[in-house]
Scaffold this active site. Sequence first.
Site, short mmCIF file in Angstrom:
data_model
loop_
_atom_site.label_atom_id
_atom_site.label_comp_id
_atom_site.label_asym_id
_atom_site.label_seq_id
_atom_site.Cartn_x
_atom_site.Cartn_y
_atom_site.Cartn_z
CB CYS A 231 -0.95 0.02 1.19
SG CYS A 231 -0.13 0.25 2.79
CB CYS B 260 -2.73 -2.74 3.30
SG CYS B 260 -1.02 -3.34 3.27
CB CYS C 201 13.25 -9.83 12.41
SG CYS C 201 14.35 -10.86 11.49
#
Length: 131
Positions: A50, A99, A119
């Site tokens: 997005c 999103c 991570c």
Amino acid sequence: MAEIEKSDAQWRAELSDEQYRIAREGGTERAFTGEYYDLKAAGEYHCVCCGAPLFRSAEKYDSGSGWPSYWAPVAEGAIRELRDTSHGMVRVEVRCARCDAHLGHVFEDGPPPTGLRYCINSVSLRFEGEG
């Protein structure tokens, strides 16, 4: 920033197979293979799905894990965290707040000042360099 919702077919049409597998299905790229794990350039990392800003190079560090690692997101509310009990482990999954794309996981073994290690899969990110 408004939340984005798209159908599975829309995401499949917009993303590569690997982006879809990781960002929409919760997959993981192999360590030390991602485009950004060793990138040292200044800039910002955005969601591949997005375009929402997620992390900055100023908070990126070499964790030795083989994935891009950050000690903080770009802003509070940029990401959301979920309990992940897959693969016989209890972890905290990190997703894009806008999103719901799967980004990676956060661990409590990072550097100061937060002590956190976000991570993140390179495939879930798009880098925008400064200048």
